[in-house]
Design a protein around this motif. Structure first.
Motif, short mmCIF file in Angstrom:
data_model
loop_
_atom_site.label_atom_id
_atom_site.label_comp_id
_atom_site.label_asym_id
_atom_site.label_seq_id
_atom_site.Cartn_x
_atom_site.Cartn_y
_atom_site.Cartn_z
N ILE A 148 -12.42 11.56 11.86
CA ILE A 148 -11.46 10.82 12.89
C ILE A 148 -11.50 11.54 14.27
CG2 ILE A 148 -9.28 10.20 13.20
CD1 ILE A 148 -9.14 10.05 10.09
N SER A 149 -11.66 12.71 14.44
CA SER A 149 -11.38 13.62 15.61
C SER A 149 -12.59 13.46 16.54
CB SER A 149 -11.03 14.89 15.54
OG SER A 149 -12.11 15.55 14.68
N GLY A 150 -13.65 13.13 15.99
CA GLY A 150 -14.88 13.33 16.65
C GLY A 150 -15.29 14.49 17.49
N THR A 151 -14.75 15.69 16.59
CA THR A 151 -15.16 16.94 17.09
C THR A 151 -15.40 17.81 16.01
OG1 THR A 151 -13.35 16.73 18.72
CG2 THR A 151 -13.86 18.91 18.06
N ARG A 152 -16.44 18.73 16.32
CA ARG A 152 -16.92 19.70 15.17
C ARG A 152 -16.39 21.05 15.62
NH1 ARG A 152 -23.38 18.60 14.13
NH2 ARG A 152 -23.31 16.46 13.45
N GLY A 153 -16.05 21.73 14.58
CA GLY A 153 -15.39 22.88 14.56
C GLY A 153 -14.49 23.38 13.54
N GLU A 154 -13.79 24.54 13.61
CA GLU A 154 -12.80 25.15 12.58
C GLU A 154 -11.78 24.07 12.37
OE1 GLU A 154 -10.28 28.99 11.63
OE2 GLU A 154 -11.19 28.71 13.63
N VAL A 155 -11.20 23.76 11.01
CA VAL A 155 -10.24 23.08 10.70
C VAL A 155 -9.26 23.73 10.05
CG1 VAL A 155 -9.82 20.94 9.24
CG2 VAL A 155 -11.89 21.18 10.25
N ARG A 156 -8.05 23.74 10.41
CA ARG A 156 -6.76 24.36 9.93
C ARG A 156 -5.64 23.38 9.67
NH1 ARG A 156 -8.38 27.45 14.33
NH2 ARG A 156 -6.87 26.40 15.62
N CYS A 157 -4.97 23.80 8.46
CA CYS A 157 -3.86 23.03 8.06
C CYS A 157 -2.54 23.59 8.36
CB CYS A 157 -3.80 22.69 6.39
SG CYS A 157 -2.33 21.73 5.99
N ARG A 158 -1.81 22.66 9.13
CA ARG A 158 -0.52 23.06 9.68
C ARG A 158 0.52 22.15 9.15
NH1 ARG A 158 -0.60 24.06 16.13
NH2 ARG A 158 0.35 25.86 15.41
N PHE A 159 1.67 22.70 8.84
CA PHE A 159 2.85 21.71 8.44
C PHE A 159 4.11 21.96 9.52
CE2 PHE A 159 0.71 21.78 4.54
CZ PHE A 159 1.19 20.42 3.76
N VAL A 160 4.34 20.61 10.16
CA VAL A 160 5.01 20.29 11.30
C VAL A 160 6.31 19.98 10.93
CG1 VAL A 160 5.20 19.40 13.70
CG2 VAL A 160 2.98 19.91 12.89
N PRO A 161 7.58 20.52 11.26
CA PRO A 161 8.89 20.29 11.02
C PRO A 161 9.41 18.97 11.73
CG PRO A 161 9.10 22.03 12.49
CD PRO A 161 7.43 21.86 12.15
N TYR A 162 9.82 17.96 11.04
CA TYR A 162 10.49 16.85 11.56
C TYR A 162 11.84 16.60 11.01
CZ TYR A 162 6.22 14.47 13.84
OH TYR A 162 5.17 14.17 14.42
N TRP A 163 12.59 16.07 11.77
CA TRP A 163 14.06 15.74 11.30
C TRP A 163 13.91 14.36 10.67
CZ3 TRP A 163 16.92 19.41 10.02
CH2 TRP A 163 17.01 20.78 10.83
N CYS A 164 13.88 14.18 9.42
CA CYS A 164 14.09 12.83 8.87
C CYS A 164 15.32 12.29 8.99
CB CYS A 164 13.38 12.61 7.46
SG CYS A 164 13.32 11.11 6.90
#
Length: 308
Positions: A148-164
């Motif tokens: 989807i990103s159209g980019t090759r490289g290192e992939v990392r998973c991050r969890f971003v805080p949201y106020w629901c």
């Protein structure tokens, strides 16, 4: 949880809340205790019964103090590991043990302890310890995110805080024969780092263990700030300008009034929910993809991320 066990638990919880500076009273159904403080108030249910918990979780409670009406926060005390209450702070055996100890020390040294700072471990600590935090599930794989990103490289998973947030408004105003309703019910998510928004409801979230090697980001926007912004946005959305015609003798003129909802008729529930994001770092840019929706994020989560 019935009979003597419920009564003993009620006594201990009352002691904890009193040691935290709250005025505590026993209550009949639909809750066991009320705790009134200078800045916030709680109602407490002590139960293992799923139906009773569901009824309590789905209701809102308000308290009048002088001329002000405020929304009460809710605490569910349960020893049922399968119990689920999305709109309550849940205390189990670990929380009771910890708070009872802090209450005992507070009484020994003649001080009060801060319940707000003692309620839970930080999300990062819970994730590191292998526990779950409330988050949206990962629906897009790292491989698909890279495509989807159209980019090759290192992939990392991050969890971003949201106020629901769940924000409701009621009431109306009438000018001459024109009635303007302020009834509204809104769900959404406010990014707790950069203030961006996304569609979200609390029922979308799960409370389970985090994926391996993920990074949990910390909020930068405080809960109260998020609540104030949510209420301000809803008031702006519901505010209307009403133009009407008036006649006085032979004169005809038009008048315009601005009608907006009363802040006291708006209630808001705010819960921290983490959104999974895949970060793909290429040679010349970093692209972030929402791992729940598959959307490319146009606003970076923090400094050092290029806007795509």
């Amino acid at each position: 949880m019935e009979g003597e066990m419920r009564e003993r638990t009620q006594d201990i919880v009352a002691t904890i809340l009193e040691s935290a500076g709250y005025g505590v009273e026993c209550a009949d159904e639909p809750f066991d205790l009320s705790a009134v403080g200078d800045r916030e108030s709680y109602v407490v249910l002590i139960s293992d019964d799923a139906d009773e918990i569901g009824h309590f979780d789905g209701r809102r409670f308000r308290i009048r103090q002088g001329e002000e009406i405020e929304e009460c926060r809710k605490i569910l005390v349960t020893f049922n590991p399968a119990a689920r209450a999305d709109n309550c702070t849940v205390w189990g055996k670990d929380e009771i043990a910890r708070y009872a100890g802090e209450a005992a020390l507070a009484r020994i040294f003649g001080r009060t302890f801060s319940l707000g700072r003692s309620t839970t471990a930080s999300p990062a600590q819970r994730a590191m310890n292998g526990g779950g935090i409330l988050h949206l599930p990962v629906k897009v794989s790292d491989r698909n995110a890279a495509i989807i990103s159209g980019t090759r490289g290192e992939v990392r998973c991050r969890f971003v805080p949201y106020w629901c947030y769940h924000c409701t408004s009621s009431g109306s105003q009438t000018v001459l024969s024109r009635r303007v309703s302020f009834d509204a019910d809104r769900w959404g998510g406010l990014n707790a780092i950069n203030g961006s928004k996304m569609e979200m409801t609390l029922s979308d979230a799960v409370d389970s263990a985090m994926p391996d090697d993920c990074e949990v980001l910390q909020p930068k926007i405080a809960k109260q700030e998020a609540e104030n912004q949510t209420v301000t946005n809803l008031i702006a959305e519901l505010t209307q300008k009403v133009r009407f015609r008036k006649e006085e003798g032979d004169a005809v003129f038009y008048q315009e009034e601005t009608l907006k909802p009363d802040r006291r008729n708006i209630s808001t529930e705010i819960t921290l929910v983490y959104v999974p994001v895949w970060e793909i770092e290429g040679k010349n840019r970093i692209v972030e993809v929402n791992a729940y929706t598959g959307e490319i994020l146009t606003t970076p989560m923090d400094e050092g991320v290029e806007i795509f």
